[in-house]
Design a protein around this motif. Structure first.
Motif, short mmCIF file in Angstrom:
data_model
loop_
_atom_site.label_atom_id
_atom_site.label_comp_id
_atom_site.label_asym_id
_atom_site.label_seq_id
_atom_site.Cartn_x
_atom_site.Cartn_y
_atom_site.Cartn_z
N SER A 169 59.43 6.01 20.37
CA SER A 169 60.68 5.28 20.19
C SER A 169 61.06 5.16 18.72
O SER A 169 62.23 4.94 18.39
CB SER A 169 60.58 3.88 20.81
N CYS A 170 60.08 5.31 17.84
CA CYS A 170 60.33 5.20 16.40
C CYS A 170 61.13 6.38 15.86
O CYS A 170 61.80 6.26 14.83
CB CYS A 170 59.02 5.10 15.62
N ASP A 171 61.05 7.51 16.56
CA ASP A 171 61.65 8.74 16.01
C ASP A 171 63.15 8.60 15.75
O ASP A 171 63.64 9.00 14.69
CB ASP A 171 61.40 9.91 16.97
N SER A 172 63.88 8.03 16.72
CA SER A 172 65.33 7.91 16.53
C SER A 172 65.67 6.94 15.40
O SER A 172 66.63 7.17 14.65
CB SER A 172 66.01 7.47 17.83
N TYR A 173 64.87 5.87 15.27
CA TYR A 173 65.11 4.92 14.17
C TYR A 173 64.82 5.59 12.82
O TYR A 173 65.56 5.40 11.86
CB TYR A 173 64.22 3.68 14.34
#
Length: 211
Positions: A169-173
């Motif tokens: 989930s961190c990738d898009s942020y």
């Protein structure tokens, strides 16, 4: 009030990004607080206080923008990258993914804000600016928000699968933060601030929280 020597379009844009970031943090932390009100009152109270503090920070940067340029077009404008991040964070809360929202806001975005504000504070100190108390309050509060985020995530009991899901989930942020840094790079350069290690520090913060 924070003021900058040699005001420029780049400086005004930088203050606008700080203002938009604080507004994002105020809105998302208020939503987090409501989500946790019943299940974790203590954390809910901390997040409610954070929301108030972020609103204060936003008022400081808004005043700074108007001091720099009384006709600034940025005071009521939204930043598209931060608006997208806010939607992602609020969607995570709406779907019960509170850990993702705290990882995204308090761990990642607060780390970015702390880096930028600390470097800005160093630059202001070189110019012998005043208002040390206000600047120190904002920096200390940002550090407290970030420390809370790391501790909250570290205290959760994740399965291997849920931990991997959070990391993904961190990738898009991170992609949005990378785009945001590119957007404000001219402003940072005009203030003699180098953001080269920002993404590395954010990544380290993620893995420290999830280790």
């Amino acid at each position: 009030m924070i003021t900058i020597a040699n005001p420029s379009i780049e400086t005004e844009h930088f203050l606008f990004v700080l203002l938009a970031g604080e507004r994002l943090a105020a809105s998302v932390s208020a939503k987090q607080s409501k989500f946790l009100k019943s299940s974790n009152p203590k954390v809910s109270r901390f997040l409610k206080a954070q929301s108030r503090q972020e609103s204060f920070h936003a008022s400081v940067f808004r005043a700074s923008l108007l001091w720099l340029n009384p006709k600034s077009r940025y005071t009521h404008k939204e930043h598209p990258i931060l608006t997208n991040m806010q939607k992602q964070l609020e969607d995570a809360i709406d779907h019960g993914r509170i850990e993702e929202s705290i990882l995204g806001l308090q761990v990642m975005i607060e780390e970015l804000g702390e880096c930028a504000l600390n470097d800005l504070d160093i630059t202001l100190e070189k110019y012998r600016f005043g208002l040390h108390k206000v600047r120190r309050i904002i920096l200390n509060q940002e550090k407290a928000h970030h420390t809370f985020g790391e501790r909250y995530i570290a205290e959760q009991k994740f399965t291997l699968a849920s931990r991997q899901t959070l990391l993904r989930s961190c990738d898009s942020y991170l992609d949005d933060i990378d785009t945001l840094l590119a957007d404000i790079e001219p402003a940072l350069n005009s203030l003699n601030i180098s953001p080269q290690d920002y993404l590395q520090r954010i990544s380290s913060s993620i893995y420290q929280a999830l280790s």
